[in-house]
Motif scaffolding. Structure first.
Motif, short mmCIF file in Angstrom:
data_model
loop_
_atom_site.label_atom_id
_atom_site.label_comp_id
_atom_site.label_asym_id
_atom_site.label_seq_id
_atom_site.Cartn_x
_atom_site.Cartn_y
_atom_site.Cartn_z
N SER A 111 0.85 -1.18 0.00
CA SER A 111 0.00 0.00 0.00
C SER A 111 0.90 1.24 0.00
O SER A 111 2.08 1.17 0.34
N ARG A 112 0.33 2.36 -0.40
CA ARG A 112 1.12 3.59 -0.42
C ARG A 112 1.62 3.94 0.98
O ARG A 112 2.74 4.41 1.17
N TRP A 113 0.77 3.71 1.97
CA TRP A 113 1.16 3.99 3.36
C TRP A 113 2.36 3.13 3.75
O TRP A 113 3.35 3.64 4.28
N ARG A 114 2.29 1.82 3.48
CA ARG A 114 3.38 0.92 3.82
C ARG A 114 4.64 1.27 3.02
O ARG A 114 5.76 1.22 3.55
N ALA A 115 4.47 1.68 1.76
CA ALA A 115 5.63 2.03 0.94
C ALA A 115 6.35 3.25 1.51
O ALA A 115 7.59 3.28 1.56
N MET A 116 5.60 4.24 1.97
CA MET A 116 6.22 5.42 2.58
C MET A 116 6.96 5.05 3.85
O MET A 116 8.06 5.56 4.12
N ILE A 117 6.37 4.15 4.63
CA ILE A 117 7.02 3.72 5.87
C ILE A 117 8.34 3.03 5.57
O ILE A 117 9.38 3.33 6.18
N ALA A 154 8.65 5.03 12.38
CA ALA A 154 8.37 4.97 10.94
C ALA A 154 6.88 4.88 10.66
O ALA A 154 6.42 5.31 9.59
N GLN A 155 6.10 4.33 11.59
CA GLN A 155 4.67 4.21 11.39
C GLN A 155 3.99 5.57 11.24
O GLN A 155 2.90 5.68 10.67
N MET A 156 4.64 6.61 11.77
CA MET A 156 4.07 7.95 11.71
C MET A 156 4.65 8.79 10.58
O MET A 156 4.29 9.97 10.43
N MET A 157 5.54 8.22 9.78
CA MET A 157 6.18 9.00 8.73
C MET A 157 5.21 9.55 7.68
O MET A 157 5.39 10.67 7.20
N PRO A 158 4.17 8.80 7.27
CA PRO A 158 3.21 9.42 6.33
C PRO A 158 2.60 10.70 6.86
O PRO A 158 2.39 11.67 6.13
N VAL A 159 2.30 10.71 8.18
CA VAL A 159 1.79 11.94 8.80
C VAL A 159 2.85 13.03 8.74
O VAL A 159 2.55 14.21 8.47
N ALA A 160 4.11 12.63 8.98
CA ALA A 160 5.21 13.60 8.93
C ALA A 160 5.33 14.20 7.54
O ALA A 160 5.58 15.41 7.39
N GLU A 195 14.30 2.69 5.11
CA GLU A 195 15.48 2.43 4.29
C GLU A 195 16.40 3.65 4.25
O GLU A 195 17.63 3.52 4.33
N ALA A 196 15.81 4.85 4.15
CA ALA A 196 16.63 6.07 4.13
C ALA A 196 17.36 6.27 5.45
O ALA A 196 18.48 6.79 5.48
N SER A 197 16.74 5.84 6.55
CA SER A 197 17.37 5.98 7.86
C SER A 197 18.56 5.04 8.02
O SER A 197 19.49 5.33 8.79
N GLN A 198 18.54 3.91 7.29
CA GLN A 198 19.61 2.91 7.44
C GLN A 198 20.75 3.10 6.45
O GLN A 198 21.77 2.43 6.55
N VAL A 199 20.57 4.03 5.47
CA VAL A 199 21.54 4.11 4.38
C VAL A 199 22.91 4.59 4.85
O VAL A 199 23.93 4.26 4.23
N ASP A 200 22.97 5.35 5.92
CA ASP A 200 24.25 5.89 6.40
C ASP A 200 24.97 4.96 7.36
O ASP A 200 26.07 5.29 7.83
#
Length: 452
Positions: free
Chosen positions: A92-98, A419-425, A103-108
């Protein structure tokens, strides 16, 4: 010269804002490093990098768009508790955003970061790290307010006459010059002059401004006014009259008009309109001089400033339509309209160019910068992501969950998955960007002007 001072004021205030943002991020950086969290970047601004340098694990720099700043910490978002779905079913779009945010948080992450990530720290440590940024703004605001209030002081009315009006006009009269046939004021008729210090009104000593002001308002008819002029005491007989004057309370503070709901009444520019009352009238204004405040008065002033910032935050959503109309429909902005970095810097430039004492100009700029830092503190503490308050709320909720689990002997629920709140962010960020663009357009093409 005016243009030069205006440009200088804009630059100085803009630099002050950038330093405030850098100071905010320094709070995050220092406390994160203190708790062993790896910080990969410390930047003021967003977008394209203008300058950067690396020291240890951290890259320090400045970016093109000076609308904020950030400290990038390793592991801001914890890894997923369950394995990724490999069934091939679309997310889902929500899950994809999460998952994109995770993934972006782990890239560094690099080898050696296994125990240097933000989410691995105890909730109380994460609260400190996230509260340190707004806390730095609060500290700076307190320092600036203290310098102004206890060092330089606020203008206080004295018993010295500043101006003597030539004719009698009501307090709310729009006229500035005396119309034909207007009677002379009692002060002008009696011979009072600017620089006279009133020491007695109608036999009542007036050591303080409020004493003199109250005695004048309570007097009607022939009244003896004793002043000190050139080191000598001189008595005048003034025939005080009743007139509409600016209303004041028992402390001498101006009373402003309110409507039936108790809300302040303002003019077209948004300035509050003083109420009027019928009282004794002499026809003078009192001179003012700066007087430092004590600790109690300084604390009370700061408390009022905090209440004012809280009210401004509460009313901010209701101001959005006005900003939109000012930006795209040419509606005139009021003095209480929100402003962005450009608008605030522009106001700073206009104030610095005014023909008033340099102390007053500098104090206004410093006071405005202190207010901005107080607003940054309050705004960033709002409990919504991606603001600092949202991360603080997540850490506190995690602490509550773990305590309940321990109390009822249940398994540790683990870190709160922010991450569950990232779509809201993302929605909050989108709204903030759109509002910032509206503010920028309004500040450039239809700015707030404190000086008409």
């Amino acid at each position: 010269m005016v243009a030069l001072l205006t440009a200088l004021g804009i630059i100085l205030f803009f630099v002050g804002l950038l330093l405030s943002l850098a100071w905010h991020e320094l709070g995050h950086l220092a406390t994160a490093k203190m708790f062993g969290i790896r910080c990969t970047q410390y930047f003021v601004g967003f977008g394209r990098t203008l300058w950067s340098t690396r020291k240890g694990d951290t890259e320090y720099g400045v970016k093109l768009v000076p609308l904020g700043g950030f400290v990038r910490m390793a592991g801001m978002i914890p890894p997923a508790k369950r394995a990724p779905d490999t069934s091939g079913k679309p997310m889902s779009r929500w899950r994809a955003m999460i998952e994109d945010a995770r993934e972006a948080s782990q890239v560094d992450l690099e080898p050696g970061d296994e125990n240097r990530q933000f989410y691995q720290r105890a909730p109380w440590k994460r609260v400190i790290v996230m509260a340190a940024g707004p806390g730095m703004n609060l500290i700076l605001a307190v320092i600036l307010f203290t310098i102004i209030l206890m060092g330089v002081g606020l203008p206080q009315s004295t018993t010295t006459v500043d101006t003597v009006a030539e004719c009698v006009l009501p307090a709310d009269s729009p006229a500035r010059d005396c119309p034909d046939g207007a009677p002379s004021t009692p002060a002008a008729a009696a011979g009072l002059l600017p620089g006279d210090r009133i020491v007695e009104v109608g036999g009542t000593p007036t050591p303080e401004w409020n004493d003199a002001n109250t005695a004048i308002r309570d007097s009607v008819g022939p009244t003896e006014i004793v002043v000190e002029r050139g080191g000598e005491t001189v008595a005048f007989e003034a025939d005080l009259i009743e007139n509409d004057v600016v209303a004041r309370d028992s402390n001498g503070d101006i009373v402003f008009r309110t409507d039936a709901d108790g809300e302040p009444v303002t003019d077209e520019q948004g300035y509050q309109i003083p109420d009027t009352q019928t009282a004794g009238f002499l026809g003078i204004t009192f001179a003012q001089e700066r007087s430092p405040l004590g600790v109690a008065d300084t604390a009370a002033y700061m408390g009022d400033a905090v209440v004012g910032v809280g009210r401004a935050l509460w009313e901010l959503p209701s101001k959005v339509p006005g900003v939109f109309r000012a930006a795209f429909m040419g509606e005139e902005r009021t003095v209480d309209s929100p402003v962005g970095i450009v608008g605030a810097s522009r106001i700073g430039g206009e104030v610095l160019a005014q023909p008033i004492p340099i102390t007053d100009r500098v104090v206004f700029l410093v006071n405005m910068l202190a207010g901005v830092n107080l607003f940054l503190f309050a705004f960033n503490m709002l409990p919504i992501l991606p603001l600092d308050g949202g991360h603080i709320l997540g850490a506190l909720w995690e602490s509550v969950r773990r305590r309940f689990a321990k109390l009822f002997r249940r398994p540790d629920p683990g870190p709160f998955d922010v991450a569950q709140m990232m779509p809201v962010a993302y929605i909050v960020v989108a709204c903030f960007v759109m509002f910032s663009v509206m503010l920028l357009i309004a500040d450039v093409f239809n700015p707030v002007r404190l000086v008409q």
